[in-house]
Enzyme design. Structure first.
Site, PDB file in Angstrom:
ATOM      1  CG  ASP A 160      -1.946   1.074   1.239  1.00 14.57           C
ATOM      2  OD1 ASP A 160      -3.036   0.832   1.777  1.00 14.57           O
ATOM      3  OD2 ASP A 160      -1.674   2.172   0.729  1.00 14.57           O
ATOM      4  CG  ASP A 211      -2.767   3.408  -2.444  1.00 11.43           C
ATOM      5  OD1 ASP A 211      -3.817   2.758  -2.274  1.00 11.43           O
ATOM      6  OD2 ASP A 211      -2.197   4.006  -1.526  1.00 11.43           O
ATOM      7  CD  GLU A 212      -5.436  -1.404  -0.125  1.00 11.51           C
ATOM      8  OE1 GLU A 212      -5.751  -2.156   0.778  1.00 11.51           O
ATOM      9  OE2 GLU A 212      -6.134  -0.426  -0.450  1.00 11.51           O
TER      10      GLU A 212
HETATM   11  P1  TTP Z   1      -5.223   5.023   1.054  1.00 13.06           P
HETATM   12  O1  TTP Z   1      -4.195   3.995   0.721  1.00 13.06           O
HETATM   13  O2  TTP Z   1      -6.344   4.635   1.943  1.00 13.06           O
HETATM   14  O3  TTP Z   1      -4.514   6.261   1.755  1.00 13.06           O
HETATM   15  P2  TTP Z   1      -3.118   6.924   1.470  1.00 13.06           P
HETATM   16  O4  TTP Z   1      -2.342   6.166   0.459  1.00 13.06           O
HETATM   17  O5  TTP Z   1      -3.336   8.362   1.133  1.00 13.06           O
HETATM   18  O6  TTP Z   1      -2.416   6.867   2.868  1.00 13.06           O
HETATM   19  P3  TTP Z   1      -1.826   5.613   3.636  1.00 13.06           P
HETATM   20  O7  TTP Z   1      -0.372   5.913   3.803  1.00 13.06           O
HETATM   21  O8  TTP Z   1      -2.570   5.569   4.922  1.00 13.06           O
HETATM   22  O9  TTP Z   1      -2.083   4.413   2.782  1.00 13.06           O
HETATM   23  O10 TTP Z   1      -5.835   5.601  -0.270  1.00 13.06           O
HETATM   24  C1  TTP Z   1      -5.097   5.784  -1.461  1.00 13.06           C
HETATM   25  C2  TTP Z   1      -5.506   7.053  -2.166  1.00 13.06           C
HETATM   26  O11 TTP Z   1      -6.892   7.001  -2.471  1.00 13.06           O
HETATM   27  C3  TTP Z   1      -5.301   8.289  -1.336  1.00 13.06           C
HETATM   28  O12 TTP Z   1      -3.999   8.826  -1.473  1.00 13.06           O
HETATM   29  C4  TTP Z   1      -6.379   9.210  -1.856  1.00 13.06           C
HETATM   30  C5  TTP Z   1      -7.466   8.298  -2.321  1.00 13.06           C
HETATM   31  N1  TTP Z   1      -8.581   8.291  -1.343  1.00 13.06           N
HETATM   32  C6  TTP Z   1      -9.620   9.196  -1.506  1.00 13.06           C
HETATM   33  O13 TTP Z   1      -9.631   9.962  -2.466  1.00 13.06           O
HETATM   34  N2  TTP Z   1     -10.626   9.197  -0.583  1.00 13.06           N
HETATM   35  C7  TTP Z   1     -10.655   8.361   0.495  1.00 13.06           C
HETATM   36  O14 TTP Z   1     -11.578   8.422   1.321  1.00 13.06           O
HETATM   37  C8  TTP Z   1      -9.557   7.448   0.662  1.00 13.06           C
HETATM   38  C9  TTP Z   1      -9.546   6.514   1.845  1.00 13.06           C
HETATM   39  C10 TTP Z   1      -8.558   7.448  -0.274  1.00 13.06           C
HETATM   40 MG    MG Z   2      -2.112   4.089   0.613  1.00 13.28          MG
END
Ligand code: TTP
Ligand code: MG
Length: 398
Positions: A13, A111-112
């Protein structure tokens, strides 16, 4: 201690993904709180936060929060509106790395992903080196950091990747699964949402270790089917496989007879020819599939489909035909004439998966032979070379 990894599941992720891409392109923003989301309009803006970098998170800003609230918490942050296409581009770079790393990838979001790394340990020497190598490759390709979790099952790998964010690498070997889970708050478990949490919290349960004291019957009585799921999650029991996304869902061929047919020898031979065509297409694409389908339409236009799923992916004519002809048997007693026949293969697996799977020596030889036939057909056109069976009974019309 020598660990017995029956499966190696990796969850990756990206860290603060959208925000990290923005920082990458604007080095002057690095180290400052940054929020990607709707325009805050000095606190009066509508819409929500997409994500915040880790500096902004210190102020309590997080995804899905109203942007006005984020602004109140951290007015001095840099606010950027999302650039979707740009993030897609970085996501593609990420997945290009993942695809080289494992043939079995299950994308979960932009992203995961889960990667099934079972059977690849010898390539890296250790699970830790495997994780570090992936992080490094991602960083080299994108300039971004990722967090990785590696465990014997999906649910634990997912918790692990989140455990030490950002830029984390958390490995939970089989013998450590319970020790890892026990002190965690129950909200970390897959399937424990707000409602479940509220009920459990009232019972004084906060950690996984406490949850494990509750008998299965009690959980089932309280939460129904979900109760059994939570029971298993608390013990790191998770059979779910990494399920690669199929880009092509299936490969199939069908023909309609010009004149309805009741000659079952000819019908079988036609199914053989269709199997041959499907197999050829699979081999050219370098893929194989686990489910074989048969479609049959009778003169009265009644159409039936039957399928069988195998425990290994097939791409040889004879394998596909042997299943398709078994599926055909059910219809042989029918007094009706046949109008259309189709053969297909689905549950497709990628080229790498096919190559990685352990082919029997015998299969490899047959594959080689069929590949030579494919090449000859590509060169000289259909009908130059065929299996003996399809020479015997060609349908009059196809
Ligand atoms: P995530 O992987 O949940 O968050 P992140 O990568 O920003 O942070 P982390 O280090 O905790 O993983 O989500 C990936 C992307 O998806 C995030 O950068 C932006 C988008 N996203 C939204 O637009 N709205 C949301 O509610 C979430 C959870 C994510
Ligand atoms: Mg992320």
């Amino acid at each position: 201690m020598k660990e017995n990894w029956k499966r190696i599941i990796l969850h990756v992720d990206m860290d603060a993904f959208f925000a990290a891409v923005e920082e990458l392109l604007h080095p002057e923003w690095r180290g400052k709180p940054l929020v990607v989301g709707a325009d805050p309009k000095g606190g009066k803006g509508r819409g929500v936060v997409s994500t915040a970098n880790y500096e902004a998170r210190k102020y309590g800003v997080h995804s899905a929060m109203p942007i006005s609230r984020a602004y109140r918490l951290c007015p001095h942050a840099i606010y950027v509106e999302p650039h979707g296409r740009l993030y897609q581009e970085y996501s593609r770079m990420l997945f290009a790395v993942l695809e080289k790393f494992s043939p079995r990838i299950e994308p979960l979001s932009i992203d995961e992903a889960f990667l099934d790394m079972t059977g690849t340990l010898h390539l890296f020497g250790s699970v830790e080196k495997m994780g570090r190598e992936l992080k490094e490759q991602i960083h080299r390709a994108t300039g971004l950091t990722a967090s990785v979790g590696i465990a014997p099952v999906k649910s634990v790998a997912k918790i692990a990747s989140d455990f030490n964010k950002p830029d984390g690498l958390t490995i939970v070997p089989p013998s450590q699964v319970q020790t890892f889970l026990d002190p965690l708050p129950i909200t970390r478990l897959w399937g424990v949402g707000q409602k479940t949490f509220d009920v459990l919290h009232k019972l004084g349960i906060e950690t996984v270790a406490q949850l494990r004291k509750i008998p299965l019957e009690v959980l089932e009585a309280k939460f129904g089917k979900m109760g059994a799921h939570i029971f298993r999650m608390a013990r790191g029991l998770d059979e779910r496989e990494v399920e690669p996304e199929e880009t092509v869902k299936s490969v199939s061929n069908e023909i309609t007879f010009e004149k309805d047919q009741s000659d079952w020898e000819l019908i079988h031979d036609t199914v053989f020819r269709l199997s041959e065509k499907v197999a050829g297409r699979l081999r050219r694409a370098g893929i194989a599939g686990r489910t074989v389908h048969l479609k049959i339409r009778f003169q009265d236009f009644k159409t039936y489909t039957r399928s069988q799923t195998l425990n290994r992916a097939v791409q040889l004519t004879e394998d596909i035909f042997s299943i398709a002809s078994q599926l055909l048997q059910e219809f042989e007693e029918s007094p009706r004439a046949v109008r259309l026949l189709g053969v297909g293969v689905s549950h497709l697996e990628s080229r790498q998966a096919v190559q990685l799977s352990l082919w029997e020596e015998e299969d490899r030889k047959k594959l080689k032979l069929e590949q030579v036939m494919d090449q000859l057909q590509d060169k000289f056109g259909q009908g130059v070379i065929m299996h003996a069976r399809s020479l015997r009974g060609k349908p009059r019309h196809s």
